[in-house]
Design a protein around this motif. Structure first.
Motif, PDB file in Angstrom:
ATOM      1  N   ASP A 152     -87.824   5.908 -10.166  1.00 26.11           N
ATOM      2  CA  ASP A 152     -87.084   5.212  -9.266  1.00 26.11           C
ATOM      3  C   ASP A 152     -87.026   5.872  -7.502  1.00 26.11           C
ATOM      4  O   ASP A 152     -87.221   5.022  -6.379  1.00 26.11           O
ATOM      5  CB  ASP A 152     -84.582   4.771  -8.963  1.00 26.11           C
ATOM      6  N   GLN A 199     -90.080   4.600  -6.156  1.00 24.19           N
ATOM      7  CA  GLN A 199     -90.019   2.953  -6.051  1.00 24.19           C
ATOM      8  C   GLN A 199     -90.772   2.565  -6.874  1.00 24.19           C
ATOM      9  O   GLN A 199     -91.131   1.747  -6.827  1.00 24.19           O
ATOM     10  CB  GLN A 199     -90.706   2.866  -4.901  1.00 24.19           C
ATOM     11  N   ARG A 242     -90.320   2.411 -10.305  1.00 21.59           N
ATOM     12  CA  ARG A 242     -89.496   2.351 -11.380  1.00 21.59           C
ATOM     13  C   ARG A 242     -90.286   0.434 -12.303  1.00 21.59           C
ATOM     14  O   ARG A 242     -90.667   0.675 -13.798  1.00 21.59           O
ATOM     15  CB  ARG A 242     -88.610   3.338 -11.847  1.00 21.59           C
ATOM     16  N   HIS A 281     -89.574  -5.419  -6.587  1.00 19.98           N
ATOM     17  CA  HIS A 281     -88.069  -5.056  -6.018  1.00 19.98           C
ATOM     18  C   HIS A 281     -86.796  -5.990  -5.188  1.00 19.98           C
ATOM     19  O   HIS A 281     -87.321  -7.061  -4.667  1.00 19.98           O
ATOM     20  CB  HIS A 281     -88.980  -3.553  -5.159  1.00 19.98           C
ATOM     21  N   SER A 309     -80.073   8.188  -9.985  1.00 23.84           N
ATOM     22  CA  SER A 309     -80.654   6.528  -9.597  1.00 23.84           C
ATOM     23  C   SER A 309     -79.150   5.762 -10.073  1.00 23.84           C
ATOM     24  O   SER A 309     -78.782   5.872 -11.296  1.00 23.84           O
ATOM     25  CB  SER A 309     -81.956   6.619 -10.005  1.00 23.84           C
ATOM     26  N   TYR A 327     -79.636   2.974  -9.963  1.00 26.74           N
ATOM     27  CA  TYR A 327     -80.174   1.818 -11.351  1.00 26.74           C
ATOM     28  C   TYR A 327     -80.594   2.433 -12.840  1.00 26.74           C
ATOM     29  O   TYR A 327     -81.106   1.686 -13.536  1.00 26.74           O
ATOM     30  CB  TYR A 327     -80.918   1.156 -10.234  1.00 26.74           C
TER      31      TYR A 327
END
Length: 659
Positions: free
Chosen positions: A234, A237, A239, A245, A304, A306
């Motif tokens: 992540d 950017q 992953r 996105h 992250s 996320y």
């Protein structure tokens, strides 16, 4: 121009060429004059001094003019290319032949340092020369592709402004090296992410400058191959596939450069899936993760949001959770904020909406100008929203601006951003003229319908809300559609149109805010338009989930955010200051800060005092507080840290509502 969408199939607006617009007076002229007179030469000295940055010395070693080892930062090459952008703007604007001559010398040096196969990154070249084992493209944190990207962007700009091909030929050779690198990586299935991917923008600007479609195809390939990265993160950017996105995550410079590059790609190719990504991520940023100053990338370090317990991923200089916007530890790296301007600008060229220039204005006037001292000689790397003494920990970066930062990426990035500020004033599309930043300028406008004239603006903005537009030196008259940006903060104002026979007045209200007001000018030669924005002092509150500004307000006037430093409330602590519910006592005064005339706000505030208040207790029983009136001053956030070296600044304050 810094980006040229004149032939971009999916662009709905085109910037004016730099040569066609001139600052005449006022705020933005003052800013750029300081950059040209102070910042550009200071940065040249820093890059030239081998005992400071070692950047030019690295190029000389690569060119075999001197012997030595690599020193300095791995991204120093790219930072020098960014400085070259600001320098070529100055040289061309000011007709500085001596600076142009030195730029040619630097270009020749870079050409001599470049390898026969097109490779150009000084750390690796010197490592190869000295058998130090610094392999090419082995570590993404060596920033090789970042260096390539800034070379390309700078060279394309140099070609547009000077017509010379010496720099762009070096960039084309470097791009050819990247082409082979990406082809080999695709064949082997060993694709890496390029951190801070400036090369997407760089390759597309090379394509626009040369019209050689190979470089557009290479940019497409570079973006597409992101999805082939193994074990993506992540923070980079990568992953999940790019077209999935929807949230803005990870390292803020990397994110903003990525989406600016994807926006460039959309402008050429029109891939609607990429546009959906851009709009989704943009909306996430504006809805959840941007500061009131326009700063972005709130976190020094973290994990992250996320990921999860089983997929723990570290992030840094990064976007975090929704509404995670701390003040004292706000990171807001200057390069991230500049990247946001580049991204927002490209979004505007895709879809000319006022919201994009509202963001550009907020970032440029507040956090970007706060990143540099009023004299143009000192810089912040990160941009906090509150400074307090006795932090209890050692901050990563100095609490005060300094003239040299170990990670020297931000100063030259800021120099080019501010040197290029005239590019953000107007854009055109057919017979349409769009206003962006408001400034006093003369702009040569040629429209598809035939108008060929100089559009002149006179204004004291952002300190004053009046902007007057008139068409002068009309070589050919013709109809024009003037689209006036009505800022998102506006509550009231008016538009006054004066023609030969009549004068019309249109009232503006909050319903017009954040939009373009379109005027058809049938006879520009005899028409004057005046914008009159009311600029009351206002209190702004944050979303309730922004914990650190809950039950607090910040002070704004027009597009400017205001703050206080300790000396603005002499004899009091900023933590004890409450603002009055009623703003009637506030008045504007002009005062000098570092020899600049700055409008400040003076008024009555409240100082709180509790008798038995143990300031060192982590928790304590609520004590009754006594409030007394004192006089205080607010200064624009961009002007802070330019006076005495005290350790306190605050932007958010509680409000005293009385007994």
């Amino acid at each position: 121009m810094l980006t040229d969408t004149g032939k971009s199939k999916y662009a709905r607006a085109v910037p004016l060429p730099a040569k066609d617009i001139t600052f005449t007076e006022g705020f933005w002229k003052d800013v750029r004059d300081v950059v040209f007179s102070n910042t550009v030469p200071q940065l040249e000295h820093m890059f030239s001094a081998k005992e400071i940055s070692h950047v030019l010395e690295n190029f000389r070693i690569c060119a075999k003019e001197v012997q030595g080892d690599f020193d300095g930062t791995v991204f120093g090459d790219g930072d020098f290319y960014k400085w070259m952008e600001s320098a070529v703007y100055k040289a061309v604007t000011c007709k500085d032949e001596e600076l142009l001559r030195r730029l040619d010398e630097y270009i020749d040096l870079i050409g001599r340092a470049q390898q026969e196969d097109g490779y150009i990154s000084t750390k690796q070249i010197i490592g190869e020369m000295n058998n130090k084992g610094a392999g090419r493209m082995g570590d993404i944190n060596d920033f090789e592709v970042y260096n390539f990207g800034h070379l390309m962007t700078s060279a394309a700009l140099h070609y547009r402004l000077t017509g010379k091909k010496n720099f762009v030929n070096i960039a084309l050779k470097a791009a050819d090296y990247l082409d082979k690198m990406y082809s080999d990586a695709e064949e082997k299935g060993e694709v890496q992410t390029a951190v801070c991917p400036s090369h997407y923008m760089g390759l597309i600007e090379l394509y626009r400058a040369t019209e050689d479609k190979r470089y557009l195809e290479l940019a497409k390939k570079a973006v597409r191959l992101r999805d082939s990265v193994k074990n993506g993160m992540d923070d980079n950017q990568d992953r999940i596939p790019l077209k999935k996105h929807r949230k803005i995550i990870g390292h803020a410079v990397r994110a903003n450069y990525l989406y600016a590059g994807v926006a460039d790609l959309y402008l050429e190719e029109g891939d609607e899936e990429y546009l959906e990504v851009l709009k989704s991520v943009w909306n996430d940023l504006l809805s959840h993760k941007i500061y009131v100053t326009g700063g972005c990338g709130a976190l020094y370090n973290g994990a992250s949001p996320y990921g999860n317990f089983f997929n723990h991923q570290l992030i840094h200089q990064a976007y975090g959770y929704d509404y995670q916007l701390p003040n004292i530890t706000a990171y807001n790296e200057t390069c991230a904020n500049i990247g946001l301007v580049m991204w927002a600008y490209r979004m505007f060229l895709i879809e000319p909406k006022a919201e994009y220039f509202d963001v550009i204005e907020r970032v440029m006037l507040n956090t970007n100008l706060a990143s540099i001292s009023l004299d143009g000689l000192k810089y912040f790397y990160e941009n906090m929203l509150e400074r307090t003494k006795n932090l209890g920990f050692e901050p990563v970066w100095p609490l005060h601006r300094t003239n040299y930062i170990t990670s020297y990426c931000c100063p030259p990035n800021l120099a080019r951003n501010l040197a290029q500020s005239s590019e953000y004033i107007f854009a055109i599309s057919g017979n349409k003229i769009y206003t962006g930043l408001y400034a006093a300028v003369r702009a040569h406008i040629v429209l598809a319908g035939g108008l060929d004239a100089v559009l002149t603006t006179k204004t004291g903005y952002p300190y004053d809300g009046n902007i007057i537009f008139s068409f002068e030196d009309v070589r050919k008259n013709g109809e024009a559609e003037l689209n006036l940006r009505i800022p998102g903060w506006l509550k009231s104002g008016k538009i006054i149109i004066s023609r030969k026979e009549n004068r019309d007045i249109m009232e503006l209200s909050a319903k017009d805010a954040g939009s373009y007001y379109s005027l058809i000018i049938e006879d520009p030669a005899s028409t004057v338009v005046e914008l009159a924005f009311d600029l009351p002092i206002r209190y702004t509150v944050g979303h309730d989930r922004i914990e650190e500004c809950r039950a607090r307000v910040c002070v704004e006037r027009g597009p400017l955010v205001y703050c206080m430093e300790k000396e603005d409330v002499k004899g009091a602590e900023l933590k004890d200051i409450y603002l009055p519910e009623n703003k009637d006592s506030y008045e504007m005064k002009v005062e000098q800060i570092l020899s600049r005339d700055i409008p400040v706000i003076w008024g009555k505030v409240y100082k709180a005092k509790a008798e038995n208040n143990d300031k060192n207790a982590l928790y304590r029983e609520l004590e009754k507080q006594e409030f007394s009136e004192i006089s205080a001053r607010f200064i624009p956030y961009f002007a802070w840290d330019n006076r005495e070296a005290d350790e306190e600044m605050r932007l958010w304050f509680p409000v005293y509502f009385g007994a």
